[in-house]
Design a protein around this motif. Structure first.
Motif: not given
Length: 133
Positions: A94-120
């Motif tokens: 949310a604070y580093y990767v997505l803004p650095a690659v130009g993603v500015h819409t639904f940043v929190h949603e994308i970041a949180h969804a990705a964060g939820l997938i990893v520990p499965v």
């Protein structure tokens, strides 16, 4: 180790985990109305974790010989590792990767969804071996 993820039990874990993730994701949005994104992730994880414990005990690991209090304690410990993974990945995206690659819409949603997938995968192994043996 990959064979563990090709079982009926893992499929049920994914289904119940998907329900818990939906609770987690949806409640994060609601919590975020009142608290910071960072704190909302933690509070939402707790809501999802309670849902996951109940569903896992009832439908995934129903043959567990572990006592309910011990399962609960170990479930929390396994999930402490998972919440750290979720939080770190969500915040980094949310604070580093997505803004650095130009993603500015639904940043929190994308970041949180990705964060939820990893520990499965790590959570499944942890719960199978420790929380509900």
């Amino acid at each position: 180790m990959i064979h563990q993820f090709k079982s009926r039990q893992f499929v049920f874990f994914m289904i119940t985990g998907g329900i818990a993730a939906a609770v987690n994701f949806g409640s994060r949005i609601v919590f975020n109305w009142w608290v910071s994104f960072s704190l909302a992730i933690i509070l939402a994880y707790l809501a999802g974790m309670m849902t996951a414990f109940i569903l896992a005990r009832l439908f995934v690991f129903k043959n567990s010989r572990q006592s309910l209090p011990r399962s609960g304690m170990l479930f929390v410990l396994v999930n402490l590792v998972a919440v750290m993974q979720t939080w770190l990945i969500s915040i980094a995206l949310a604070y580093y990767v997505l803004p650095a690659v130009g993603v500015h819409t639904f940043v929190h949603e994308i970041a949180h969804a990705a964060g939820l997938i990893v520990p499965v995968f790590t959570s499944y192994i942890g719960h199978k071996k420790f929380s509900f043996p």
